[in-house]
Design a protein around this motif. Structure first.
Motif, PDB file in Angstrom:
ATOM      1  N   SER A  52      39.415  41.866  50.053  1.00 19.36           N
ATOM      2  CA  SER A  52      39.000  41.695  48.671  1.00 19.36           C
ATOM      3  C   SER A  52      38.086  42.858  48.333  1.00 19.36           C
ATOM      4  O   SER A  52      37.713  43.637  49.218  1.00 19.36           O
ATOM      5  CB  SER A  52      38.261  40.363  48.496  1.00 19.36           C
ATOM      6  N   ARG A  53      37.721  42.978  47.083  1.00 15.04           N
ATOM      7  CA  ARG A  53      36.855  44.079  46.693  1.00 15.04           C
ATOM      8  C   ARG A  53      35.534  44.027  47.469  1.00 15.04           C
ATOM      9  O   ARG A  53      34.801  43.050  47.410  1.00 15.04           O
ATOM     10  CB  ARG A  53      36.566  44.015  45.193  1.00 15.04           C
ATOM     11  N   GLY A  54      35.281  45.077  48.244  1.00 15.45           N
ATOM     12  CA  GLY A  54      34.035  45.175  48.987  1.00 15.45           C
ATOM     13  C   GLY A  54      33.966  44.335  50.248  1.00 15.45           C
ATOM     14  O   GLY A  54      32.910  44.241  50.871  1.00 15.45           O
ATOM     15  N   LEU A  55      35.093  43.742  50.648  1.00 12.93           N
ATOM     16  CA  LEU A  55      35.113  42.911  51.852  1.00 12.93           C
ATOM     17  C   LEU A  55      36.229  43.357  52.794  1.00 12.93           C
ATOM     18  O   LEU A  55      37.384  43.506  52.378  1.00 12.93           O
ATOM     19  CB  LEU A  55      35.310  41.430  51.500  1.00 12.93           C
ATOM     20  N   TYR A  56      35.882  43.533  54.052  1.00 12.23           N
ATOM     21  CA  TYR A  56      36.848  43.973  55.061  1.00 12.23           C
ATOM     22  C   TYR A  56      36.714  43.103  56.310  1.00 12.23           C
ATOM     23  O   TYR A  56      35.659  42.528  56.566  1.00 12.23           O
ATOM     24  CB  TYR A  56      36.596  45.434  55.458  1.00 12.23           C
ATOM     25  N   SER A 104      50.738  22.114  49.702  1.00  8.62           N
ATOM     26  CA  SER A 104      50.641  23.307  48.857  1.00  8.62           C
ATOM     27  C   SER A 104      51.120  24.523  49.629  1.00  8.62           C
ATOM     28  O   SER A 104      50.755  24.738  50.793  1.00  8.62           O
ATOM     29  CB  SER A 104      49.185  23.511  48.411  1.00  8.62           C
ATOM     30  N   ILE A 105      51.963  25.310  49.007  1.00  9.65           N
ATOM     31  CA  ILE A 105      52.476  26.526  49.645  1.00  9.65           C
ATOM     32  C   ILE A 105      51.360  27.555  49.751  1.00  9.65           C
ATOM     33  O   ILE A 105      51.242  28.260  50.754  1.00  9.65           O
ATOM     34  CB  ILE A 105      53.658  27.093  48.834  1.00  9.65           C
ATOM     35  N   ARG A 106      50.546  27.634  48.724  1.00 11.75           N
ATOM     36  CA  ARG A 106      49.470  28.618  48.684  1.00 11.75           C
ATOM     37  C   ARG A 106      48.167  27.996  49.188  1.00 11.75           C
ATOM     38  O   ARG A 106      47.861  26.852  48.867  1.00 11.75           O
ATOM     39  CB  ARG A 106      49.285  29.114  47.254  1.00 11.75           C
ATOM     40  N   GLU A 107      47.433  28.729  49.995  1.00  5.21           N
ATOM     41  CA  GLU A 107      46.159  28.236  50.492  1.00  5.21           C
ATOM     42  C   GLU A 107      45.098  28.418  49.410  1.00  5.21           C
ATOM     43  O   GLU A 107      44.883  29.527  48.932  1.00  5.21           O
ATOM     44  CB  GLU A 107      45.759  28.980  51.760  1.00  5.21           C
ATOM     45  N   VAL A 108      44.459  27.316  49.068  1.00  4.56           N
ATOM     46  CA  VAL A 108      43.440  27.336  48.023  1.00  4.56           C
ATOM     47  C   VAL A 108      42.183  26.636  48.526  1.00  4.56           C
ATOM     48  O   VAL A 108      42.250  25.575  49.148  1.00  4.56           O
ATOM     49  CB  VAL A 108      43.937  26.639  46.734  1.00  4.56           C
ATOM     50  N   PHE A 109      41.039  27.242  48.246  1.00  2.00           N
ATOM     51  CA  PHE A 109      39.742  26.668  48.565  1.00  2.00           C
ATOM     52  C   PHE A 109      38.930  26.630  47.277  1.00  2.00           C
ATOM     53  O   PHE A 109      39.293  27.263  46.277  1.00  2.00           O
ATOM     54  CB  PHE A 109      39.025  27.501  49.628  1.00  2.00           C
ATOM     55  N   VAL A 110      37.823  25.897  47.277  1.00  2.00           N
ATOM     56  CA  VAL A 110      36.968  25.821  46.083  1.00  2.00           C
ATOM     57  C   VAL A 110      35.532  26.136  46.457  1.00  2.00           C
ATOM     58  O   VAL A 110      35.105  25.918  47.594  1.00  2.00           O
ATOM     59  CB  VAL A 110      37.048  24.432  45.408  1.00  2.00           C
ATOM     60  N   THR A 111      34.800  26.628  45.478  1.00  2.00           N
ATOM     61  CA  THR A 111      33.405  27.008  45.692  1.00  2.00           C
ATOM     62  C   THR A 111      32.635  26.871  44.390  1.00  2.00           C
ATOM     63  O   THR A 111      33.229  26.800  43.308  1.00  2.00           O
ATOM     64  CB  THR A 111      33.318  28.465  46.191  1.00  2.00           C
ATOM     65  N   GLY A 112      31.334  26.848  44.505  1.00  2.00           N
ATOM     66  CA  GLY A 112      30.501  26.828  43.307  1.00  2.00           C
ATOM     67  C   GLY A 112      30.271  28.228  42.764  1.00  2.00           C
ATOM     68  O   GLY A 112      29.763  28.406  41.663  1.00  2.00           O
ATOM     69  N   GLY A 113      30.622  29.228  43.545  1.00  2.00           N
ATOM     70  CA  GLY A 113      30.462  30.622  43.142  1.00  2.00           C
ATOM     71  C   GLY A 113      31.640  31.144  42.335  1.00  2.00           C
ATOM     72  O   GLY A 113      32.466  30.377  41.845  1.00  2.00           O
ATOM     73  N   ARG A 114      31.710  32.453  42.251  1.00  2.00           N
ATOM     74  CA  ARG A 114      32.780  33.049  41.450  1.00  2.00           C
ATOM     75  C   ARG A 114      34.116  32.982  42.190  1.00  2.00           C
ATOM     76  O   ARG A 114      34.164  33.024  43.423  1.00  2.00           O
ATOM     77  CB  ARG A 114      32.446  34.504  41.105  1.00  2.00           C
ATOM     78  N   GLN A 119      43.381  38.815  50.331  1.00  5.40           N
ATOM     79  CA  GLN A 119      44.673  39.255  50.846  1.00  5.40           C
ATOM     80  C   GLN A 119      44.556  39.330  52.361  1.00  5.40           C
ATOM     81  O   GLN A 119      43.945  40.234  52.914  1.00  5.40           O
ATOM     82  CB  GLN A 119      45.043  40.628  50.267  1.00  5.40           C
ATOM     83  N   LEU A 120      45.151  38.357  53.047  1.00  6.32           N
ATOM     84  CA  LEU A 120      45.109  38.316  54.505  1.00  6.32           C
ATOM     85  C   LEU A 120      46.504  38.616  55.038  1.00  6.32           C
ATOM     86  O   LEU A 120      47.347  37.721  55.163  1.00  6.32           O
ATOM     87  CB  LEU A 120      44.624  36.952  54.993  1.00  6.32           C
ATOM     88  N   GLN A 124      48.238  35.422  50.475  1.00  8.33           N
ATOM     89  CA  GLN A 124      47.155  35.423  49.500  1.00  8.33           C
ATOM     90  C   GLN A 124      46.425  34.087  49.576  1.00  8.33           C
ATOM     91  O   GLN A 124      47.054  33.031  49.619  1.00  8.33           O
ATOM     92  CB  GLN A 124      47.688  35.628  48.078  1.00  8.33           C
ATOM     93  N   VAL A 125      45.121  34.146  49.621  1.00 10.62           N
ATOM     94  CA  VAL A 125      44.293  32.942  49.662  1.00 10.62           C
ATOM     95  C   VAL A 125      43.408  32.946  48.426  1.00 10.62           C
ATOM     96  O   VAL A 125      42.697  33.914  48.163  1.00 10.62           O
ATOM     97  CB  VAL A 125      43.424  32.911  50.937  1.00 10.62           C
ATOM     98  N   ARG A 126      43.458  31.868  47.678  1.00 10.15           N
ATOM     99  CA  ARG A 126      42.694  31.782  46.438  1.00 10.15           C
ATOM    100  C   ARG A 126      41.443  30.937  46.641  1.00 10.15           C
ATOM    101  O   ARG A 126      41.496  29.848  47.214  1.00 10.15           O
ATOM    102  CB  ARG A 126      43.564  31.156  45.344  1.00 10.15           C
ATOM    103  N   ILE A 127      40.306  31.454  46.206  1.00 16.18           N
ATOM    104  CA  ILE A 127      39.052  30.689  46.185  1.00 16.18           C
ATOM    105  C   ILE A 127      38.721  30.452  44.716  1.00 16.18           C
ATOM    106  O   ILE A 127      38.440  31.393  43.972  1.00 16.18           O
ATOM    107  CB  ILE A 127      37.904  31.444  46.876  1.00 16.18           C
ATOM    108  N   GLU A 128      38.790  29.202  44.287  1.00 18.08           N
ATOM    109  CA  GLU A 128      38.594  28.866  42.882  1.00 18.08           C
ATOM    110  C   GLU A 128      37.226  28.233  42.641  1.00 18.08           C
ATOM    111  O   GLU A 128      36.654  27.623  43.546  1.00 18.08           O
ATOM    112  CB  GLU A 128      39.703  27.907  42.423  1.00 18.08           C
ATOM    113  N   HIS A 129      36.748  28.393  41.426  1.00 11.76           N
ATOM    114  CA  HIS A 129      35.459  27.784  41.069  1.00 11.76           C
ATOM    115  C   HIS A 129      35.661  26.297  40.820  1.00 11.76           C
ATOM    116  O   HIS A 129      36.640  25.873  40.205  1.00 11.76           O
ATOM    117  CB  HIS A 129      34.888  28.436  39.818  1.00 11.76           C
ATOM    118  N   ALA A 130      34.733  25.489  41.305  1.00 11.42           N
ATOM    119  CA  ALA A 130      34.776  24.039  41.086  1.00 11.42           C
ATOM    120  C   ALA A 130      33.419  23.568  40.580  1.00 11.42           C
ATOM    121  O   ALA A 130      32.392  24.175  40.899  1.00 11.42           O
ATOM    122  CB  ALA A 130      35.130  23.319  42.386  1.00 11.42           C
TER     123      ALA A 130
END
Length: 202
Positions: A52-56, A104-114, A119-120, A124-130
């Motif tokens: 992700s942007r700025g993460l390796y 779910s075909i796509r891996e999705v997680f939730v967070t209080g952050g943005r 991209q692993l 693709q792994v999505r972290i969504e706001h909750a």
């Protein structure tokens, strides 16, 4: 004196699988442009993966070559680094708790952050706001139950809560009951009704 790239790789080898590297952690060694260029070269050379942007992360070398680190390990590392809760999505939680057969075909997680997308490798792994009430119990089983109920929705709440009462440990069930005041009214009422049934021996 070791090169900047060598210093980055050396640091990456000290991290556990899924450990996060960020360019801003190396600004004491060189200016921003030089650090960004070093990370870019290492990613193009396959020695690091830009997720992700700025993460390796460092790839994992196995019998069949290099692969991306396990998703759960990367998520755990990001949560630790950002000091935020990152938990299973409601759909995944509902499946693991036996409340749905849907996977779910796509891996999705939730967070209080943005929100962000990782991209692993090819995945693709999505972290969504909750909202806060969905993650207030963190990554606990009771927290998974809350997110599962939120995903299933009001029409399925009575049946789902009845099943949760039988599949959760008594401790997790009590945590869910005690958390009712922080939940939407329809969810709190469904849990409350089931708690009364339990007290009456039904």
């Amino acid at each position: 004196m070791k090169s900047l790239s060598a210093a980055i790789i050396e640091h990456s080898r000290l991290l556990p699988e899924g450990g996060i590297l960020a360019p801003n952690e190396f600004l004491h060694l060189a200016d921003r442009a030089s650090v960004d260029q070093a990370f870019s070269r290492l990613a193009k050379g396959g020695e690091l993966m830009r997720i992700s942007r700025g993460l390796y992360v460092a790839p994992v070398t196995g019998r069949f070559g290099k692969r991306a680190p396990a998703t759960e390990k990367v998520i755990s590392a990001i949560a630790s680094k950002s000091h935020q809760v990152i938990a299973l999505s409601g759909a995944r939680a509902a499946n693991l708790l036996g409340l749905t057969q849907q996977v779910s075909i796509r891996e999705v997680f939730v967070t209080g952050g943005r929100p962000r997308t990782l991209q692993l490798g090819k995945a693709q792994v999505r972290i969504e706001h909750a909202p806060h009430w969905q993650i207030a119990l963190g990554t606990t089983i009771a927290g998974d139950a809350v997110r599962a109920l939120a995903w299933l929705g009001k029409p399925h709440a009575p049946e789902a809560v009845a099943k949760l009462r039988t599949c959760l440990s008594s401790n997790d069930w009590q945590i869910l009951i005690s958390h009712r005041s922080n939940l939407p009214q329809w969810m709190a009422e469904a849990i409350g009704r089931e708690a009364v049934f339990a007290e009456q021996g039904f």
